[in-house]
Design a protein around this motif. Sequence first.
Motif, PDB file in Angstrom:
ATOM      1  N   THR A 229       3.315  -5.363   8.416  1.00 42.27           N
ATOM      2  CA  THR A 229       4.527  -6.264   8.681  1.00 42.27           C
ATOM      3  C   THR A 229       5.367  -5.089   8.292  1.00 42.27           C
ATOM      4  OG1 THR A 229       4.394  -7.497   6.641  1.00 42.27           O
ATOM      5  CG2 THR A 229       3.640  -8.444   8.033  1.00 42.27           C
ATOM      6  N   GLN A 230       5.683  -4.222   7.936  1.00 40.71           N
ATOM      7  CA  GLN A 230       6.081  -3.095   7.236  1.00 40.71           C
ATOM      8  C   GLN A 230       5.938  -1.885   6.612  1.00 40.71           C
ATOM      9  OE1 GLN A 230       7.068  -2.011   4.190  1.00 40.71           O
ATOM     10  NE2 GLN A 230       8.486  -0.431   5.264  1.00 40.71           N
ATOM     11  N   VAL A 231       6.804  -0.739   7.321  1.00 43.10           N
ATOM     12  CA  VAL A 231       5.806   0.730   6.938  1.00 43.10           C
ATOM     13  C   VAL A 231       6.706   1.363   7.242  1.00 43.10           C
ATOM     14  CG1 VAL A 231       5.627   0.851   9.834  1.00 43.10           C
ATOM     15  CG2 VAL A 231       4.138   1.993   7.833  1.00 43.10           C
ATOM     16  N   ASP A 232       6.387   2.967   5.949  1.00 46.03           N
ATOM     17  CA  ASP A 232       7.698   3.637   6.553  1.00 46.03           C
ATOM     18  C   ASP A 232       6.997   5.220   6.288  1.00 46.03           C
ATOM     19  OD1 ASP A 232       9.190   5.836   5.112  1.00 46.03           O
ATOM     20  OD2 ASP A 232      10.300   4.649   3.903  1.00 46.03           O
ATOM     21  N   PHE A 233       6.377   5.741   7.028  1.00 43.33           N
ATOM     22  CA  PHE A 233       5.820   7.172   7.044  1.00 43.33           C
ATOM     23  C   PHE A 233       6.015   8.010   6.155  1.00 43.33           C
ATOM     24  CE2 PHE A 233       4.760   4.901  10.996  1.00 43.33           C
ATOM     25  CZ  PHE A 233       3.020   4.864  10.807  1.00 43.33           C
ATOM     26  N   ARG A 234       7.217   7.390   5.647  1.00 37.53           N
ATOM     27  CA  ARG A 234       8.095   9.029   4.373  1.00 37.53           C
ATOM     28  C   ARG A 234       7.037   9.134   3.269  1.00 37.53           C
ATOM     29  NH1 ARG A 234      13.605   6.970   3.314  1.00 37.53           N
ATOM     30  NH2 ARG A 234      12.547   5.408   3.468  1.00 37.53           N
ATOM     31  N   THR A 235       6.141  10.490   2.655  1.00 43.40           N
ATOM     32  CA  THR A 235       5.692  10.385   1.372  1.00 43.40           C
ATOM     33  C   THR A 235       6.461   9.436   0.077  1.00 43.40           C
ATOM     34  OG1 THR A 235       4.682  12.577   2.128  1.00 43.40           O
ATOM     35  CG2 THR A 235       4.111  11.793  -0.252  1.00 43.40           C
ATOM     36  N   PRO A 236       4.934   8.372  -0.193  1.00 47.53           N
ATOM     37  CA  PRO A 236       6.163   7.950  -1.507  1.00 47.53           C
ATOM     38  C   PRO A 236       6.483   8.614  -2.937  1.00 47.53           C
ATOM     39  CG  PRO A 236       3.844   6.976  -0.390  1.00 47.53           C
ATOM     40  CD  PRO A 236       4.328   8.055  -0.114  1.00 47.53           C
ATOM     41  N   ASP A 237       6.934   8.311  -3.950  1.00 48.91           N
ATOM     42  CA  ASP A 237       7.546   9.372  -4.546  1.00 48.91           C
ATOM     43  C   ASP A 237       6.369   9.301  -6.162  1.00 48.91           C
ATOM     44  OD1 ASP A 237       9.831   9.856  -4.319  1.00 48.91           O
ATOM     45  OD2 ASP A 237      10.676   7.850  -4.970  1.00 48.91           O
ATOM     46  N   ALA A 238       6.135  10.826  -6.668  1.00 50.06           N
ATOM     47  CA  ALA A 238       5.215  10.731  -7.733  1.00 50.06           C
ATOM     48  C   ALA A 238       4.070   9.614  -8.399  1.00 50.06           C
ATOM     49  CB  ALA A 238       4.778  12.065  -7.683  1.00 50.06           C
TER      50      ALA A 238
ATOM     51  N   GLU B 268      -1.447  -9.993  -9.809  1.00 48.28           N
ATOM     52  CA  GLU B 268      -1.695  -9.452  -9.299  1.00 48.28           C
ATOM     53  C   GLU B 268      -2.566  -8.607  -9.760  1.00 48.28           C
ATOM     54  OE1 GLU B 268       1.678  -5.131  -8.488  1.00 48.28           O
ATOM     55  OE2 GLU B 268       2.225  -6.636  -8.781  1.00 48.28           O
ATOM     56  N   GLN B 269      -3.115  -7.874  -9.042  1.00 49.87           N
ATOM     57  CA  GLN B 269      -4.563  -6.186  -9.028  1.00 49.87           C
ATOM     58  C   GLN B 269      -3.741  -5.332  -8.293  1.00 49.87           C
ATOM     59  OE1 GLN B 269      -9.096  -7.387  -9.144  1.00 49.87           O
ATOM     60  NE2 GLN B 269      -8.019  -9.185  -7.991  1.00 49.87           N
ATOM     61  N   ASP B 270      -4.040  -3.910  -9.028  1.00 49.73           N
ATOM     62  CA  ASP B 270      -3.817  -2.966  -9.046  1.00 49.73           C
ATOM     63  C   ASP B 270      -4.713  -1.814  -8.686  1.00 49.73           C
ATOM     64  OD1 ASP B 270      -0.931  -3.667  -8.459  1.00 49.73           O
ATOM     65  OD2 ASP B 270      -0.296  -2.245  -9.090  1.00 49.73           O
ATOM     66  N   VAL B 271      -5.108  -1.189  -7.831  1.00 53.24           N
ATOM     67  CA  VAL B 271      -5.941  -0.041  -7.924  1.00 53.24           C
ATOM     68  C   VAL B 271      -4.791   1.533  -7.332  1.00 53.24           C
ATOM     69  CG1 VAL B 271      -8.106   0.902  -6.373  1.00 53.24           C
ATOM     70  CG2 VAL B 271      -7.787  -1.101  -6.974  1.00 53.24           C
ATOM     71  N   LEU B 272      -5.089   2.117  -8.605  1.00 55.56           N
ATOM     72  CA  LEU B 272      -4.366   3.244  -8.300  1.00 55.56           C
ATOM     73  C   LEU B 272      -5.092   4.902  -8.626  1.00 55.56           C
ATOM     74  CD1 LEU B 272      -2.047   1.992 -10.161  1.00 55.56           C
ATOM     75  CD2 LEU B 272      -0.970   2.874  -9.797  1.00 55.56           C
ATOM     76  N   ARG B 273      -5.151   5.712  -7.324  1.00 48.77           N
ATOM     77  CA  ARG B 273      -5.292   6.742  -7.762  1.00 48.77           C
ATOM     78  C   ARG B 273      -4.810   7.448  -8.276  1.00 48.77           C
ATOM     79  NH1 ARG B 273      -9.408  10.488  -4.129  1.00 48.77           N
ATOM     80  NH2 ARG B 273      -9.657  12.371  -5.909  1.00 48.77           N
ATOM     81  N   ASN B 274      -4.607   8.227  -9.037  1.00 54.57           N
ATOM     82  CA  ASN B 274      -3.982  10.206  -9.430  1.00 54.57           C
ATOM     83  C   ASN B 274      -4.484  11.397  -9.667  1.00 54.57           C
ATOM     84  OD1 ASN B 274      -1.408  11.516  -9.641  1.00 54.57           O
ATOM     85  ND2 ASN B 274      -1.019  10.939 -11.203  1.00 54.57           N
ATOM     86  N   GLY B 275      -4.903  12.115  -8.234  1.00 51.79           N
ATOM     87  CA  GLY B 275      -5.818  13.187  -8.905  1.00 51.79           C
ATOM     88  C   GLY B 275      -7.351  12.629  -9.397  1.00 51.79           C
TER      89      GLY B 275
ATOM     90  N   VAL C  47       0.962  -0.908   0.354  1.00 49.89           N
ATOM     91  CA  VAL C  47      -0.270   0.184   0.559  1.00 49.89           C
ATOM     92  C   VAL C  47       0.992   1.393   0.219  1.00 49.89           C
ATOM     93  CG1 VAL C  47      -0.233   0.050   2.659  1.00 49.89           C
ATOM     94  CG2 VAL C  47      -1.824   1.557   1.068  1.00 49.89           C
ATOM     95  N   TRP C  48       0.734   1.947  -0.648  1.00 43.71           N
ATOM     96  CA  TRP C  48       1.068   3.480  -0.664  1.00 43.71           C
ATOM     97  C   TRP C  48      -0.059   4.063  -0.351  1.00 43.71           C
ATOM     98  CZ3 TRP C  48       1.867  -0.442  -3.963  1.00 43.71           C
ATOM     99  CH2 TRP C  48       3.704  -1.370  -3.922  1.00 43.71           C
ATOM    100  N   TYR C  49       0.025   5.656  -0.075  1.00 42.29           N
ATOM    101  CA  TYR C  49      -0.463   6.694   0.677  1.00 42.29           C
ATOM    102  C   TYR C  49       0.530   7.780   0.153  1.00 42.29           C
ATOM    103  CZ  TYR C  49      -3.872  10.073   2.748  1.00 42.29           C
ATOM    104  OH  TYR C  49      -4.500  10.812   3.269  1.00 42.29           O
ATOM    105  N   GLY C  50      -0.010   8.998  -0.725  1.00 43.19           N
ATOM    106  CA  GLY C  50       0.755  10.040  -1.253  1.00 43.19           C
ATOM    107  C   GLY C  50      -0.226  11.525  -0.575  1.00 43.19           C
ATOM    108  N   GLY C  51      -1.787  11.592  -0.031  1.00 47.63           N
ATOM    109  CA  GLY C  51      -2.599  12.540   0.175  1.00 47.63           C
ATOM    110  C   GLY C  51      -3.722  12.497  -0.014  1.00 47.63           C
ATOM    111  N   GLU C  52      -4.668  12.389  -0.112  1.00 51.39           N
ATOM    112  CA  GLU C  52      -6.450  12.071  -0.208  1.00 51.39           C
ATOM    113  C   GLU C  52      -6.736  12.386  -1.844  1.00 51.39           C
ATOM    114  OE1 GLU C  52      -9.067  15.665   0.942  1.00 51.39           O
ATOM    115  OE2 GLU C  52      -7.359  15.715   2.759  1.00 51.39           O
TER     116      GLU C  52
END
Length: 381
Positions: free
Chosen positions: A234-243, A117-124, A99-104
Amino acid sequence: MSVMKNRAVLRWLVPVTAGVAVIGGGAAVGTFAAGADPALPPRSAAQLLDDLRTSRLDGLSGTVVQRADLGLPPIAALAGQVGGNQLAGLVSGTHTLRVWYGGEDRQRLALVDTLGEQDVLRNGRDVWTWSSRENTAVHRKLPADGKDLPSAPATPADAAQQALAAIDPTTAVTVGRSATVAGRDAYELVLTPRDQASLVHQVRIALDAKEHVPLRFEVLADGQDEPAFEVAFTQVDFRTPDADQFRFNPPPGVKVTEETTDARPGPAGRALGKDGGAPGKADGQRPDVRTVGTGWTTVVVAKLDGVAGAGGAKAGGATAGADAPDAEMLAKVLGDLPKVSGDWGSGRLLSGKLFSVLLTDDGRVVAGLVTPERLYQAAKG
């Protein structure tokens, strides 16, 4: 941005699961919180509740594992096939995802199983769903207000919000043991329903000691020592992911479908009606739904128009407008459930460790995190 007040964060923070296949043969509960209990400054239940309600999140990435042992009959996979997407079958087994979260307006889920694999992406305003197994993708433009979000799996934060909504005089709120989740120190908030009709014994929410974000969510059924449902990092990073993480680049040969604004893709890309109902359902035609009771023992009673009763489900007629294979499969699922009857009528009962569902012969669905006896009372009323 407050985690508990923003629905976009709740939908994407920690998705429940990632595929119908069991990953790794079923992870043990202890793998979610290995290591000795950390020594943390004492905090009261009221302080932890305030931490949870006021926590903020700007960015996150990580790996999530979900485990469900609800004590259900082997119908989950059938339910997923009837619904036309794999996610409906995630009520059993162990599953994993990224999972990646970069804002609303920037989120991504990568759901992985042994078949693809199945991906769900929202970009804008752009929302993509992609299946490597079928090599297909669905693209949709969200409305300008951005409110019409695609369906997404539940999250520990979302589940935590629902649990907090159930807090009333019938709920005991205490502090549990500290823990280490995904290598991070965490407090534990424990919610215990007092109503004996509830099948939920306890809800345990592990909060990151620094970020105050839910890292693990567990539900224990009455009379059980191990969680019937749990989801944890099981692993987490609170930095904002790259665009770049939120940009979809169609693979070679992928079949792309452009959705119109009159349909909303579900998690597996299947179009739903405007109101979120079944495909082909006319706008504005929603099931007749009411609730009985409050808090942990709330029972939902729904009258589904066009759906045959539990006792009358037959191949080709189990659900109005259903494809023949789906109708036959649904009829099989219903036919395998035990028959029950009483002064409320008759039907079939689906029961697990945490919930009960009554499908009456007159076309009602009665469900809740309660004993079957409480469902019968609601059905009678």
